[in-house]
Scaffold this motif. Structure first.
Motif, mmCIF file in Angstrom:
data_model
loop_
_atom_site.group_PDB
_atom_site.id
_atom_site.type_symbol
_atom_site.label_atom_id
_atom_site.label_comp_id
_atom_site.label_asym_id
_atom_site.label_seq_id
_atom_site.Cartn_x
_atom_site.Cartn_y
_atom_site.Cartn_z
ATOM 1 N N PHE A 18 0.840 -1.190 0.000
ATOM 2 C CA PHE A 18 0.000 0.000 0.000
ATOM 3 C C PHE A 18 0.876 1.242 0.000
ATOM 4 O O PHE A 18 1.875 1.314 0.702
ATOM 5 N N SER A 19 0.480 2.211 -0.778
ATOM 6 C CA SER A 19 1.185 3.485 -0.805
ATOM 7 C C SER A 19 0.167 4.599 -0.608
ATOM 8 O O SER A 19 -0.857 4.638 -1.287
ATOM 9 N N CYS A 20 0.432 5.478 0.319
ATOM 10 C CA CYS A 20 -0.468 6.583 0.641
ATOM 11 C C CYS A 20 0.116 7.865 0.061
ATOM 12 O O CYS A 20 1.123 8.369 0.548
ATOM 13 N N GLY A 21 -0.518 8.380 -0.965
ATOM 14 C CA GLY A 21 -0.053 9.637 -1.553
ATOM 15 C C GLY A 21 -0.743 10.819 -0.904
ATOM 16 O O GLY A 21 -1.911 10.749 -0.553
ATOM 17 N N PRO A 54 -8.475 4.539 -0.735
ATOM 18 C CA PRO A 54 -8.998 4.013 0.530
ATOM 19 C C PRO A 54 -7.960 3.144 1.250
ATOM 20 O O PRO A 54 -7.228 2.396 0.618
ATOM 21 N N ILE A 55 -7.950 3.263 2.562
ATOM 22 C CA ILE A 55 -7.008 2.491 3.379
ATOM 23 C C ILE A 55 -7.681 1.181 3.756
ATOM 24 O O ILE A 55 -8.568 1.156 4.596
ATOM 25 N N ARG A 56 -7.271 0.108 3.099
ATOM 26 C CA ARG A 56 -7.814 -1.226 3.405
ATOM 27 C C ARG A 56 -6.644 -2.190 3.530
ATOM 28 O O ARG A 56 -5.810 -2.282 2.638
ATOM 29 N N ASP A 57 -6.606 -2.872 4.628
ATOM 30 C CA ASP A 57 -5.559 -3.876 4.861
ATOM 31 C C ASP A 57 -4.163 -3.311 4.646
ATOM 32 O O ASP A 57 -3.282 -3.988 4.140
ATOM 33 N N ALA A 58 -3.988 -2.060 4.991
ATOM 34 C CA ALA A 58 -2.681 -1.424 4.845
ATOM 35 C C ALA A 58 -1.914 -1.547 6.155
ATOM 36 O O ALA A 58 -2.498 -1.489 7.234
ATOM 37 N N SER A 59 -0.630 -1.703 6.045
ATOM 38 C CA SER A 59 0.229 -1.745 7.224
ATOM 39 C C SER A 59 1.025 -0.453 7.292
ATOM 40 O O SER A 59 1.529 0.027 6.278
ATOM 41 N N PHE A 60 1.105 0.088 8.488
ATOM 42 C CA PHE A 60 1.921 1.273 8.715
ATOM 43 C C PHE A 60 2.918 0.951 9.815
ATOM 44 O O PHE A 60 2.658 0.123 10.695
ATOM 45 N N TYR A 61 4.037 1.625 9.756
ATOM 46 C CA TYR A 61 5.121 1.388 10.696
ATOM 47 C C TYR A 61 5.576 2.723 11.261
ATOM 48 O O TYR A 61 5.577 3.735 10.567
ATOM 49 N N ALA A 62 5.971 2.699 12.527
ATOM 50 C CA ALA A 62 6.490 3.896 13.181
ATOM 51 C C ALA A 62 7.938 3.624 13.582
ATOM 52 O O ALA A 62 8.242 2.578 14.150
ATOM 53 N N VAL A 63 8.808 4.563 13.274
ATOM 54 C CA VAL A 63 10.207 4.456 13.682
ATOM 55 C C VAL A 63 10.448 5.571 14.693
ATOM 56 O O VAL A 63 10.300 6.760 14.378
ATOM 57 N N ILE A 64 10.793 5.161 15.917
ATOM 58 C CA ILE A 64 11.000 6.094 17.024
ATOM 59 C C ILE A 64 12.370 5.813 17.610
ATOM 60 O O ILE A 64 12.616 4.705 18.095
ATOM 61 N N ASN A 65 13.242 6.786 17.568
ATOM 62 C CA ASN A 65 14.614 6.635 18.083
ATOM 63 C C ASN A 65 15.304 5.401 17.504
ATOM 64 O O ASN A 65 16.001 4.672 18.208
ATOM 65 N N GLU A 104 5.216 0.739 1.197
ATOM 66 C CA GLU A 104 6.215 1.051 0.169
ATOM 67 C C GLU A 104 7.412 1.797 0.746
ATOM 68 O O GLU A 104 8.564 1.458 0.505
ATOM 69 N N LYS A 105 7.133 2.824 1.534
ATOM 70 C CA LYS A 105 8.226 3.615 2.105
ATOM 71 C C LYS A 105 8.998 2.830 3.170
ATOM 72 O O LYS A 105 10.190 3.020 3.342
ATOM 73 N N TYR A 106 8.318 1.931 3.888
ATOM 74 C CA TYR A 106 9.018 1.126 4.884
ATOM 75 C C TYR A 106 9.971 0.143 4.220
ATOM 76 O O TYR A 106 11.068 -0.101 4.730
ATOM 77 N N ALA A 107 9.559 -0.414 3.086
ATOM 78 C CA ALA A 107 10.463 -1.307 2.344
ATOM 79 C C ALA A 107 11.705 -0.545 1.901
ATOM 80 O O ALA A 107 12.831 -1.047 1.984
ATOM 81 N N ALA A 108 11.519 0.704 1.466
ATOM 82 C CA ALA A 108 12.664 1.539 1.089
ATOM 83 C C ALA A 108 13.509 1.881 2.310
ATOM 84 O O ALA A 108 14.737 1.931 2.231
ATOM 85 N N TYR A 109 12.864 2.117 3.459
ATOM 86 C CA TYR A 109 13.595 2.415 4.707
ATOM 87 C C TYR A 109 14.463 1.227 5.107
ATOM 88 O O TYR A 109 15.610 1.400 5.518
ATOM 89 N N THR A 116 15.691 7.488 3.763
ATOM 90 C CA THR A 116 14.346 7.432 3.185
ATOM 91 C C THR A 116 13.425 8.394 3.931
ATOM 92 O O THR A 116 13.357 8.370 5.157
ATOM 93 N N GLN A 117 12.720 9.220 3.190
ATOM 94 C CA GLN A 117 11.783 10.162 3.798
ATOM 95 C C GLN A 117 10.531 9.416 4.267
ATOM 96 O O GLN A 117 9.982 8.606 3.531
ATOM 97 N N PRO A 118 10.067 9.685 5.487
ATOM 98 C CA PRO A 118 8.843 9.025 5.960
ATOM 99 C C PRO A 118 7.612 9.610 5.258
ATOM 100 O O PRO A 118 7.686 10.655 4.613
ATOM 101 N N LEU A 119 6.497 8.932 5.427
ATOM 102 C CA LEU A 119 5.230 9.428 4.897
ATOM 103 C C LEU A 119 4.895 10.760 5.566
ATOM 104 O O LEU A 119 4.543 11.728 4.915
#
Length: 161
Positions: A18-21, A54-65, A104-109, A116-119
């Motif tokens: 999933f990619s959120c533009g 639409p956001i369906r079955d999308a995974s998001f990730y948070a990178v903290i420190n 998509e961005k997490y795979a690049a990260y 890699t720039q976050p969303l």
């Protein structure tokens, strides 16, 4: 045969990413500030998100420190939430940068690292910890004063008798 199966799974994963533009988001956050009654400091950040698709079955990730956390999505409110804990020694007054990535961005990260720039990035301010005592001086003085009044009243009652 095994190679074909692995290739098919990799292909399906790449297609289903999933990619959120142009994300639109808002957030709220909470962190424990009482260092006396808690063993660790807990942080919770909740955010709502709107994407082009639409956001369906999308995974998001948070990178903290530098640590990665899976973002949970509430089925009831469609909001997202990330939470983590730190030891009290690491929980002084500070602002956390929470970098949010889609698939998509997490795979690049993972491939390219921090370049890699976050969303988008959420900033959560933690005011620090307070180690409040269980018993305050005002409470102690009030109890002592009440004990003195009780003793005086009891002594007066004995003298009258």
């Amino acid at each position: 045969m095994l190679f074909n199966t692995v290739l098919l799974l990799v292909g399906l994963t790449a297609v289903s990413a999933f990619s959120c533009g142009t994300p639109k988001w808002s957030h709220t956050g909470y962190s424990t500030t009482d260092g006396f009654f808690h063993f660790k400091t807990t942080y919770i950040v909740e955010f709502s998100l709107q994407c082009d698709s639409p956001i369906r079955d999308a995974s998001f990730y948070a990178v903290i420190n530098g640590k990665t956390y899976q973002v949970a999505q509430s089925e009831e409110t469609s909001k997202f939430q990330v939470s983590w804990q730190l030891e009290h020694a690491e929980s002084g007054s500070q602002t956390f940068d929470i970098h949010i990535y889609d698939d998509e961005k997490y795979a690049a990260y993972q491939r390219d690292g921090a370049s890699t720039q976050p969303l988008f990035t959420i900033q959560h301010y933690h005011p620090g910890l307070s180690y409040n005592r269980f018993f305050y001086a005002e409470s102690f003085i009030t109890i002592v004063a009440l004990a003195v009044v009780y003793y005086a009243y009891t002594l007066r009652a004995q003298l009258k008798a």
